[in-house]
Design a protein around this motif. Structure first.
Motif, PDB file in Angstrom:
ATOM      1  N   PRO A  54       0.813  -1.224   0.000  1.00 19.31           N
ATOM      2  CA  PRO A  54       0.000   0.000   0.000  1.00 19.31           C
ATOM      3  C   PRO A  54       0.846   1.273   0.000  1.00 19.31           C
ATOM      4  N   ILE A  55       1.949   1.272   0.757  1.00 14.37           N
ATOM      5  CA  ILE A  55       2.795   2.473   0.770  1.00 14.37           C
ATOM      6  C   ILE A  55       3.379   2.708  -0.617  1.00 14.37           C
ATOM      7  N   MET A  57       2.152   1.738  -3.403  1.00 18.55           N
ATOM      8  CA  MET A  57       1.039   2.136  -4.265  1.00 18.55           C
ATOM      9  C   MET A  57       0.751   3.631  -4.105  1.00 18.55           C
ATOM     10  N   ILE A  58       0.746   4.088  -2.862  1.00 18.76           N
ATOM     11  CA  ILE A  58       0.467   5.507  -2.617  1.00 18.76           C
ATOM     12  C   ILE A  58       1.543   6.380  -3.269  1.00 18.76           C
ATOM     13  N   VAL A  61       0.899   6.328  -7.041  1.00 17.51           N
ATOM     14  CA  VAL A  61      -0.300   7.076  -7.441  1.00 17.51           C
ATOM     15  C   VAL A  61      -0.117   8.586  -7.243  1.00 17.51           C
ATOM     16  N   TRP A  64       0.354  10.288 -10.363  1.00 19.08           N
ATOM     17  CA  TRP A  64      -0.642  10.110 -11.421  1.00 19.08           C
ATOM     18  C   TRP A  64      -1.464  11.370 -11.615  1.00 19.08           C
ATOM     19  N   ILE A 271      -6.379  14.817   3.505  1.00 21.20           N
ATOM     20  CA  ILE A 271      -6.359  13.568   2.743  1.00 21.20           C
ATOM     21  C   ILE A 271      -7.764  13.011   2.602  1.00 21.20           C
ATOM     22  N   SER A 272      -8.516  12.982   3.719  1.00 20.48           N
ATOM     23  CA  SER A 272      -9.829  12.336   3.638  1.00 20.48           C
ATOM     24  C   SER A 272     -10.799  13.165   2.783  1.00 20.48           C
ATOM     25  N   ILE A 275     -10.019  12.245  -0.731  1.00 19.47           N
ATOM     26  CA  ILE A 275     -10.554  10.913  -1.019  1.00 19.47           C
ATOM     27  C   ILE A 275     -12.047  11.014  -1.298  1.00 19.47           C
ATOM     28  N   TYR A 280      -7.735  10.933  -5.847  1.00 21.58           N
ATOM     29  CA  TYR A 280      -6.756  10.037  -5.229  1.00 21.58           C
ATOM     30  C   TYR A 280      -5.305  10.488  -5.402  1.00 21.58           C
ATOM     31  N   ALA A 283      -4.603  13.138  -2.924  1.00 19.56           N
ATOM     32  CA  ALA A 283      -4.630  12.541  -1.586  1.00 19.56           C
ATOM     33  C   ALA A 283      -3.341  11.771  -1.334  1.00 19.56           C
ATOM     34  N   ALA A 284      -2.876  11.043  -2.351  1.00 18.29           N
ATOM     35  CA  ALA A 284      -1.666  10.230  -2.205  1.00 18.29           C
ATOM     36  C   ALA A 284      -0.444  11.121  -1.984  1.00 18.29           C
ATOM     37  N   ALA A 287      -0.494  12.292   1.437  1.00 18.58           N
ATOM     38  CA  ALA A 287      -0.185  11.162   2.318  1.00 18.58           C
ATOM     39  C   ALA A 287       1.315  10.902   2.373  1.00 18.58           C
ATOM     40  N   LEU A 291       3.518  11.003   5.663  1.00 18.22           N
ATOM     41  CA  LEU A 291       4.289   9.831   6.095  1.00 18.22           C
ATOM     42  C   LEU A 291       5.745  10.214   6.350  1.00 18.22           C
TER      43      LEU A 291
ATOM     44  N   ILE B 117      -5.004   6.386   7.961  1.00 19.09           N
ATOM     45  CA  ILE B 117      -5.657   6.712   6.699  1.00 19.09           C
ATOM     46  C   ILE B 117      -4.801   6.270   5.514  1.00 19.09           C
ATOM     47  N   GLY B 122      -4.131   3.229   0.740  1.00 20.53           N
ATOM     48  CA  GLY B 122      -3.263   2.356  -0.058  1.00 20.53           C
ATOM     49  C   GLY B 122      -3.933   1.044  -0.409  1.00 20.53           C
ATOM     50  N   ILE B 126      -4.987  -0.309  -4.128  1.00 22.75           N
ATOM     51  CA  ILE B 126      -4.514  -1.581  -4.677  1.00 22.75           C
ATOM     52  C   ILE B 126      -5.688  -2.420  -5.170  1.00 22.75           C
TER      53      ILE B 126
END
Lengths: 311, 279
Positions: A54-55, A57-58, A61, A64, A271-272, A275, A280, A283-284, A287, A291, B117, B122, B126
């Protein structure tokens, strides 16, 4: 991870542990590794698929693009550019840091005092356990319900206002009790003080009482014992508690929304909201920045404590 | 016993106030959930009734409360069992250093401190990019594990750090195999702590909101259902629900504590047979 690097790590940790660093590759160590790998396989699988991927992926994205209806792969820095040039971002980041610092301060003072009372002023172990459990029980109940439960307390016609009016302290209801910075921080302190109490109490329970006695024999007052013996020895617990509280508050998006009546923002809400608007990529990107910030804070705090030693 | 100092009373008062602070709001909604039918979200009480609890059991007043309640319980049990098994295995693995153990350890810490979140976002991304539908029992389940496993593992690390290795050596000296040692020596000794891990696994999952938000799909878990209610329900029915879930949580904690007490009592009844010539 390559063999080279893990051996390097291994020799580092071995050296740190005061042993002689092992020479490079040995066949005899393989079975040893194999058991470790097999036993930690389920854990590794879960963390790989639900944390590492997931990290990644974020991060992907965040480069993107988004249209009204979909997101599609690209490689551009627009999301970051927009984010880092907008004054709103800095304001919201500052707000997040502010919440984290104020909450950290209050949870630390309250948590330390509570843990100190439990560890050094309650004399029987049974009572210590009973009172400790009393502190921890709310932790097992729903956070959302615990937030909701402040509303009848703080509202315009809530208990706090009616009590203050009947006592003659104020003439009109205080508006800033609910849906304000005050209520957000109050909820944070209510939800997270426990994360300070537990590690600090745990560290305090492991302090050798003969040290306290020695301080007293040497003529230290209670206050001097506290500042010269107890606080220095409790530092690891304080650090672990701080890591918990700071990361929970920085990553939060729900308490702020709920307790501020959607009037305040922090990064999590940024972020929310993205979303909710299906933005996205943006948001990513936010995020990723969040992080990085959280991990930086953690790495600074980890400098002061060796978690593996403290367990 | 020496006399209590003045600071004891000051601290005891502070502690009592802290408990009031912790439990006060929860008690408030407990009381308010017994509002009469005409009552609102705050005091004064307009009569006392169980009207709002009745409302909970009627479908039209609220959403799919019961469905979400059973989903949360099912998911909680799934997460609980997984957390216990994976944590014990992980705890055993970390007793010896193995290649990559440091990296894995930092991953566990990351899993604990990462903003929830991010996991939600993430995992949601996916699944959507892979063309899979998010569902509470797949993506929701995995996301919750990233929250419960670190807690379980940290408890197991603490347990094994204090574990007396001579028991195992004794077992091995008696000719026990590695599996027998684990099964008949290690597991019985750590059983009470496993109850703790199970309690963490279940309750953290049952109340988990942030990591389930984008990963539960179209069927809500209970916290998501409650969250949905907060935006459109303006009657004490939400307090009634809050009271019920809190009581349910207390019940769960009570069950776990009783089990721990029973285990300990059974052990102390058996007592030690040292010096009785038993082998």
């Amino acid at each position: 991870m390559t063999d080279q690097s893990h051996l390097f790590l291994h020799s580092q940790t071995a050296a740190a542990a005061g042993k002689k660093a092992k020479p490079a590759f040995q066949w005899s160590r393989l079975p040893n590794n194999l058991t470790g790998w097999l036993l930690s396989l389920p854990l590794t699988v879960v963390l790989f698929f639900f944390l590492v991927l997931p990290i990644c992926m974020i991060v992907v994205v965040s480069f993107w693009r988004a249209t009204e209806f979909s997101i599609y792969p690209a490689f551009q820095f627009d999301n970051y550019e927009f984010l880092l040039t907008s004054p709103v971002t800095y304001q919201v980041f500052w707000n997040t840091v502010k919440y984290a610092l104020i909450t950290w301060f209050f949870t630390l003072v309250i948590g330390f005092t509570v843990a100190y009372f439990l560890a050094f002023h309650v004399r029987s172990l049974t009572w210590q356990i009973v009172l400790f459990l009393l502190c921890t029980i709310p932790f097992w109940t729903s956070n959302i319900i615990r937030m909701i439960s402040w509303i009848p307390f703080l509202g315009r016609n809530g208990i706090a206002n009616s009590t203050l009016i009947s006592m003659g302290v104020i003439d009109e209801p205080l508006e800033w009790l609910l849906f304000s910075d005050f209520s957000v921080i109050l909820a944070f302190v209510h939800l997270y003080t426990l994360f300070m109490v537990v590690p600090i109490f745990n560290t305090m329970m492991r302090i050798d009482t003969s040290l306290i006695e020695a301080a007293r024999d040497a003529g230290a007052s209670g206050y001097q014992t506290l500042t010269n013996v107890i606080i220095p020895l409790t530092k690891p617990g304080i650090m672990i508690g701080s890591i918990f509280v700071v990361t929970l508050v920085m990553g939060d998006f729900i308490t702020v929304r709920f307790m501020s009546g959607s009037q305040k923002a922090n990064v999590g809400r940024l972020i929310s909201n993205d979303i909710a608007l299906l933005q996205y990529p943006s948001a990513a990107a936010t995020a990723v920045i969040l992080l990085i910030t959280v991990l930086l804070v953690i790495s600074v705090l980890l400098r002061f404590v060796d978690i593996r030693k403290e367990l | 016993m020496e006399k209590r100092s003045r600071s004891f009373y000051v601290l005891a008062t502070f502690f009592a106030l802290f408990l009031v602070f912790l439990y006060g709001p929860t008690l408030t909604i407990g009381i308010l959930s017994f509002q009469g039918p005409g009552g609102g979200l705050t005091f004064p009480m307009r009569g006392v009734s169980i009207h709002w609890f009745h409302d909970l059991f009627e479908q039209q007043a609220v959403g799919d409360i019961w469905g979400s309640f059973f989903r949360s319980i099912t998911l909680g049990l799934m997460v609980m069992v997984t957390t216990v098994i994976v944590s014990v295995m992980g705890g055993l693995a970390f007793r010896k250093r193995f290649a990559g153990s440091s990296v894995l350890f930092y991953l566990i810490i990351t899993s604990l401190v990462i903003p929830s979140i991010l996991i939600s976002l993430g995992v949601g991304l996916i699944f959507s990019q892979a063309g899979l539908a998010v569902h509470w029992s797949t993506s929701g389940y995995g996301s919750q594990l990233t929250w419960t496993l670190p807690f379980g593992l940290l408890i197991m690390f603490a347990v094994f750090n204090r574990f007396d290795k001579s028991y195992e050596e004794a077992a091995r000296d008696q000719g026990a195999s590695a599996w027998q040692t684990i099964r008949y020596v290690v597991l019985p000794i750590i059983a009470p702590m496993l109850i703790g891990v199970a309690l963490f696994g279940f309750t953290l999952s049952y109340d988990e909101f942030a990591r389930t938000l984008l990963t539960a799909g179209s069927y809500n878990t209970l916290p998501l259902e409650i969250y949905g209610m907060t935006t459109n329900v303006t009657t004490p029915v939400i307090f009634a629900l809050g009271t019920l879930t809190t009581l349910f949580s207390f019940g769960i904690i009570g069950i776990f504590l009783t089990v721990v007490l029973l285990i300990n009592r059974r052990r102390s009844r058996h007592g030690s047979d040292a010096g009785k010539g038993m082998i």
